[in-house]
Design a protein around this motif. Structure first.
Motif, PDB file in Angstrom:
ATOM      1  N   THR A 117       0.835  -1.203   0.000  1.00 26.67           N
ATOM      2  CA  THR A 117       0.000   0.000   0.000  1.00 26.67           C
ATOM      3  C   THR A 117       0.866   1.248   0.000  1.00 26.67           C
ATOM      4  N   LYS A 118       0.683   2.079  -1.005  1.00 30.28           N
ATOM      5  CA  LYS A 118       1.495   3.289  -1.135  1.00 30.28           C
ATOM      6  C   LYS A 118       1.047   4.358  -0.151  1.00 30.28           C
ATOM      7  N   THR A 119       2.006   5.173   0.253  1.00 32.46           N
ATOM      8  CA  THR A 119       1.694   6.315   1.107  1.00 32.46           C
ATOM      9  C   THR A 119       2.043   7.606   0.363  1.00 32.46           C
ATOM     10  N   HIS A 120       1.317   8.659   0.699  1.00 35.05           N
ATOM     11  CA  HIS A 120       1.458   9.933  -0.006  1.00 35.05           C
ATOM     12  C   HIS A 120       1.502  11.068   1.010  1.00 35.05           C
ATOM     13  N   ARG A 121       2.372  12.028   0.748  1.00 29.65           N
ATOM     14  CA  ARG A 121       2.483  13.205   1.612  1.00 29.65           C
ATOM     15  C   ARG A 121       1.650  14.337   1.014  1.00 29.65           C
ATOM     16  N   TYR A 122       0.852  14.969   1.864  1.00 28.32           N
ATOM     17  CA  TYR A 122      -0.022  16.060   1.431  1.00 28.32           C
ATOM     18  C   TYR A 122       0.752  17.364   1.433  1.00 28.32           C
ATOM     19  N   LEU A 123       0.761  18.068   0.273  1.00 27.61           N
ATOM     20  CA  LEU A 123       1.476  19.334   0.184  1.00 27.61           C
ATOM     21  C   LEU A 123       0.573  20.525   0.476  1.00 27.61           C
ATOM     22  N   GLY A 124      -0.734  20.398   0.196  1.00 29.61           N
ATOM     23  CA  GLY A 124      -1.649  21.481   0.479  1.00 29.61           C
ATOM     24  C   GLY A 124      -2.546  21.813  -0.694  1.00 29.61           C
ATOM     25  N   MET A 125      -3.256  22.956  -0.593  1.00 31.32           N
ATOM     26  CA  MET A 125      -4.196  23.392  -1.625  1.00 31.32           C
ATOM     27  C   MET A 125      -3.522  24.372  -2.576  1.00 31.32           C
ATOM     28  N   PHE A 126      -3.932  24.277  -3.850  1.00 31.42           N
ATOM     29  CA  PHE A 126      -3.353  25.118  -4.891  1.00 31.42           C
ATOM     30  C   PHE A 126      -4.450  25.599  -5.833  1.00 31.42           C
ATOM     31  N   THR A 127      -4.083  26.570  -6.657  1.00 35.86           N
ATOM     32  CA  THR A 127      -4.937  27.013  -7.753  1.00 35.86           C
ATOM     33  C   THR A 127      -4.054  27.246  -8.958  1.00 35.86           C
ATOM     34  N   LEU A 128      -4.629  27.222 -10.153  1.00 38.06           N
ATOM     35  CA  LEU A 128      -3.845  27.477 -11.352  1.00 38.06           C
ATOM     36  C   LEU A 128      -3.372  28.927 -11.393  1.00 38.06           C
TER      37      LEU A 128
END
Length: 369
Positions: A117-128
Motif C-alpha cells: 500500500t502506497k503512502t502519499h504526503r499532502y502538500l496542500g491546496m493550490f490554484t492554477l
C-alpha cells in the motif's frame, strides 16, 4: 451517527484510502476529481515521472507572485490532450475554478511497512496560475519517443508544505533542443478574440520594407523546436486584470503573425531552453525556421513591454542555433502597434528589429515576408 473524518494537514503522510475519506476522488489515477468534496486531487510519483521524462515539483526560481509548483498532466504515452476521455483529468484541472473545486497535491513517499500500500504526503491546496495556467513541453518518454506533455503551473492557496526534496532538479547542462515540425497546442487564454485596437496608437514611424500583412498568438515552447497552435477551450480566470488582457492580446497577435508566416511558406515553431543550474524551463514566443528569425511578442507597445521584450530576446537568442543557418538568429520584437521613436533608437542600438500591426491589420517591418 456520522463517523468523523480525520483532518489531513500539509506535511501529513496518508494512504490513498485515508485521503479519499477526507477529500474524495478515485482509488487510482494521477488526477482524481471529487464533486462531493469540491476537490481535484493530484497525485505525483517521482519515480514514475522521472522514467516518463519529467519532474513534478517546486521551481527553485520564484517570480514576483511567489512560488510555483509544476505538475505534469495525465497521459503516459503519446501527446497529452484536453480532448475526449483521455483528456478528462486535464480538463478537470483546467476548469477547477469555474467548477468550484480546489487542487490538492500529494506526492508518493513510500509504502505502509509490510504491505504494498502506497503512502502519499499532502502538500496542500493550490490554484492554477491566472496568467500562465499551463505550458506545453517536449519530453522523451519511457520508450524514448518525443512527446508533448501539459505542465500545469500551480500557485499555493493557503498553507502548503514547501520541502527541499520536492524542488525540481536543476539542469545539468544548458540545452536548446530542436525538434521536427510538430503541432503543439499553445493556448492558455480565453478563446474569444482579443482586439488590437484597445490601446492608443502612437504616431507610427515608417521604416524600410514598410509593407504590411495580416496578423495572430503564442507558441508554447519546448527546448525543442515546436509548433504554436491555438487551443479553443475557454479558460476560467478568476479576475480579469489589465495584465491578463495584455497576455491575451499577445497570444492573438502571435497566432496571427504565425499564420502570416506559414501562408508565405515559412516553417514556424519555438524553442524550449534549459539553462544549467536552473530548474525552470525558458520558452520563446515564435521562431521562423526558414529565415532564422526569433520573435518576442508583447500585448502592448508600452515602454515597459518593449524594454521587457528587449531583455528577453537578447537572453533567448544566445541559445537559439540552427544547423541550416550560421550564428545567432535575427531578433525581432512583435507588437500590436508601432512603438515610440525613442524605443526604435534603443532597439537599433542592440540590432533588434520591430514588426507591428498597422491600423488595417497588415504587418509592417523590414523582415516581414
Amino acid at each position: 451517527m456520522t463517523a468523523s473524518v480525520e483532518v489531513i494537514n500539509p506535511g501529513d503522510v496518508r494512504t490513498r484510502t485515508e485521503i479519499r475519506a477526507a477529500f474524495g476522488g478515485s482509488p487510482q489515477g494521477g488526477i482524481c476529481p471529487s464533486d462531493d468534496m469540491h476537490s481535484v486531487n493530484l497525485y505525483s510519483d517521482p519515480d514514475v515521472g522521472e522514467q516518463a521524462g519529467y519532474y513534478d515539483g517546486w521551481l527553485a526560481e520564484e517570480d514576483e507572485l511567489g512560488p510555483v509548483f509544476e505538475y505534469t498532466g495525465a497521459g503516459k504515452s503519446g501527446d497529452q490532450t484536453f480532448d475526449g476521455v483521455a483528456g478528462s483529468g486535464n480538463r478537470a484541472v483546467l476548469r477547477h475554478a469555474e467548477q468550484d473545486r480546489v487542487l490538492r497535491v500529494f506526492t508518493r513517499v513510500g509504502k505502509v511497512p509490510g504491505s504494498d500500500t502506497k503512502t502519499h504526503r499532502y502538500l496542500g491546496m493550490f490554484t492554477l496560475d491566472g496568467m500562465q495556467p499551463y505550458v506545453w513541453r517536449r519530453v522523451h518518454g519511457e520508450d524514448g519517443e518525443e512527446r508533448s506533455v501539459l505542465v500545469f503551473r500551480l500557485r499555493p492557496e493557503g498553507a502548503v508544505q514547501h520541502a527541499a526534496q520536492d524542488v525540481i532538479p536543476a539542469a545539468e547542462e544548458t540545452t536548446a533542443e530542436f525538434v521536427p515540425f510538430q503541432a503543439v497546442t499553445a493556448a492558455m487564454f480565453q478563446s474569444d478574440p482579443a482586439t488590437s485596437g484597445a490601446l492608443p496608437l502612437p504616431k507610427q514611424r515608417v521604416r524600410k520594407g514598410d509593407t504590411g500583412r495580416k496578423a495572430a498568438p503564442n507558441a508554447e515552447t519546448s527546448g525543442t523546436f515546436v509548433v504554436p497552435e491555438a487551443f479553443g477551450t475557454k479558460l476560467s480566470i478568476r479576475a480579469a486584470t489589465a495584465a491578463t488582457v495584455a497576455v491575451r492580446h499577445e497570444a492573438e497577435l502571435t497566432q496571427a503573425y504565425k499564420a502570416h508566416l506559414e501562408t508565405a511558406g515559412h516553417q514556424t515553431g519555438a524553442f524550449q531552453i534549459k539553462v544549467k543550474g536552473l530548474t525552470s524551463t525558458l520558452r520563446t514566443d515564435l521562431y521562423d525556421a526558414t529565415d532564422h528569425v526569433l520573435y518576442e511578442a508583447k500585448g502592448s507597445n508600452s515602454r515597459e513591454d518593449v524594454r521587457m521584450a528587449l531583455g528577453q530576446i537578447l537572453d533567448y537568442s544566445r541559445y537559439v542555433k540552427s544547423p541550416e543557418h550560421e550564428g545567432e538568429p535575427k531578433r525581432v520584437i512583435l507588437l500590436p502597434s508601432a512603438p515610440t521613436p525613442d524605443m526604435y533608437t534603443l532597439l537599433d542600438r542592440y540590432d533588434v528589429e520591430v514588426v507591428y500591426r498597422s491600423h488595417d491589420g497588415r504587418f509592417v517591418g523590414s523582415l516581414v515576408p
